[in-house]
Design a protein around this motif. Structure first.
Motif, PDB file in Angstrom:
ATOM      1  N   ALA A 216       0.811  -1.220   0.000  1.00 51.33           N
ATOM      2  CA  ALA A 216       0.000   0.000   0.000  1.00 51.33           C
ATOM      3  C   ALA A 216       0.844   1.269   0.000  1.00 51.33           C
ATOM      4  N   ASP A 217       2.086   1.187   0.459  1.00 55.12           N
ATOM      5  CA  ASP A 217       2.915   2.395   0.552  1.00 55.12           C
ATOM      6  C   ASP A 217       3.607   2.749  -0.769  1.00 55.12           C
ATOM      7  N   LEU A 218       3.494   1.904  -1.785  1.00 55.99           N
ATOM      8  CA  LEU A 218       4.130   2.191  -3.075  1.00 55.99           C
ATOM      9  C   LEU A 218       3.231   3.067  -3.942  1.00 55.99           C
ATOM     10  N   PRO A 219       3.835   3.916  -4.765  1.00 56.62           N
ATOM     11  CA  PRO A 219       3.024   4.741  -5.678  1.00 56.62           C
ATOM     12  C   PRO A 219       2.504   3.890  -6.832  1.00 56.62           C
ATOM     13  N   ARG A 220       1.438   4.349  -7.444  1.00 52.19           N
ATOM     14  CA  ARG A 220       0.902   3.666  -8.620  1.00 52.19           C
ATOM     15  C   ARG A 220       1.812   3.942  -9.813  1.00 52.19           C
ATOM     16  N   LEU A 221       1.798   3.056 -10.778  1.00 51.55           N
ATOM     17  CA  LEU A 221       2.562   3.224 -12.001  1.00 51.55           C
ATOM     18  C   LEU A 221       2.157   4.541 -12.663  1.00 51.55           C
ATOM     19  N   PRO A 222       3.104   5.417 -12.953  1.00 49.57           N
ATOM     20  CA  PRO A 222       2.751   6.687 -13.594  1.00 49.57           C
ATOM     21  C   PRO A 222       2.023   6.455 -14.923  1.00 49.57           C
ATOM     22  N   ASN A 223       0.986   7.220 -15.147  1.00 49.17           N
ATOM     23  CA  ASN A 223       0.184   7.124 -16.377  1.00 49.17           C
ATOM     24  C   ASN A 223      -0.351   5.712 -16.601  1.00 49.17           C
ATOM     25  N   GLU A 224      -0.712   5.052 -15.540  1.00 48.67           N
ATOM     26  CA  GLU A 224      -1.185   3.666 -15.594  1.00 48.67           C
ATOM     27  C   GLU A 224      -2.317   3.467 -16.603  1.00 48.67           C
ATOM     28  N   ARG A 225      -3.228   4.416 -16.675  1.00 49.57           N
ATOM     29  CA  ARG A 225      -4.369   4.286 -17.592  1.00 49.57           C
ATOM     30  C   ARG A 225      -3.939   4.185 -19.052  1.00 49.57           C
ATOM     31  N   LEU A 226      -2.819   4.791 -19.411  1.00 57.59           N
ATOM     32  CA  LEU A 226      -2.351   4.736 -20.798  1.00 57.59           C
ATOM     33  C   LEU A 226      -1.987   3.309 -21.223  1.00 57.59           C
ATOM     34  N   TYR A 227      -1.603   2.477 -20.274  1.00 60.96           N
ATOM     35  CA  TYR A 227      -1.254   1.101 -20.594  1.00 60.96           C
ATOM     36  C   TYR A 227      -2.501   0.227 -20.788  1.00 60.96           C
ATOM     37  N   LEU A 228      -3.670   0.793 -20.548  1.00 59.92           N
ATOM     38  CA  LEU A 228      -4.918   0.059 -20.718  1.00 59.92           C
ATOM     39  C   LEU A 228      -5.605   0.380 -22.038  1.00 59.92           C
ATOM     40  N   MET A 229      -5.093   1.364 -22.746  1.00 58.66           N
ATOM     41  CA  MET A 229      -5.707   1.791 -23.998  1.00 58.66           C
ATOM     42  C   MET A 229      -5.226   0.890 -25.133  1.00 58.66           C
ATOM     43  N   PRO A 230      -6.129   0.583 -26.082  1.00 58.61           N
ATOM     44  CA  PRO A 230      -5.726  -0.269 -27.213  1.00 58.61           C
ATOM     45  C   PRO A 230      -4.772   0.443 -28.154  1.00 58.61           C
TER      46      PRO A 230
END
Length: 72
Positions: A58-72
């Motif tokens: 829980a103490d780690l940051p989320r992957l920067p721009n994570e949503r971009l890796y979900l786009m086709p």
């Protein structure tokens, strides 16, 4: 700037990403799909080791721009 700790894919588990360059190590949390797309995209272009672990920290940051890796 406020950091959003929520996953963009609430139906997927979060995983831990560890990226080790020669002298630098970074760790992030990402949803499974974003983590796998990140690994495919980065591993072929950069000299680094990437580990994906099922453990969530829980103490780690989320992957920067994570949503971009979900786009086709």
């Amino acid at each position: 700037m406020k950091s959003d700790k929520r996953s963009p894919c609430l139906h997927e588990p979060d995983v831990r990403l560890m990226v080790q360059f020669a002298t630098i190590r970074v760790e992030f949390v990402a949803c499974l799909t974003a983590a796998l797309v990140f690994v495919q995209g980065v591993a072929g272009r950069h000299l680094c080791d990437i580990t994906v672990a099922a453990a969530h920290y829980a103490d780690l940051p989320r992957l920067p721009n994570e949503r971009l890796y979900l786009m086709p």
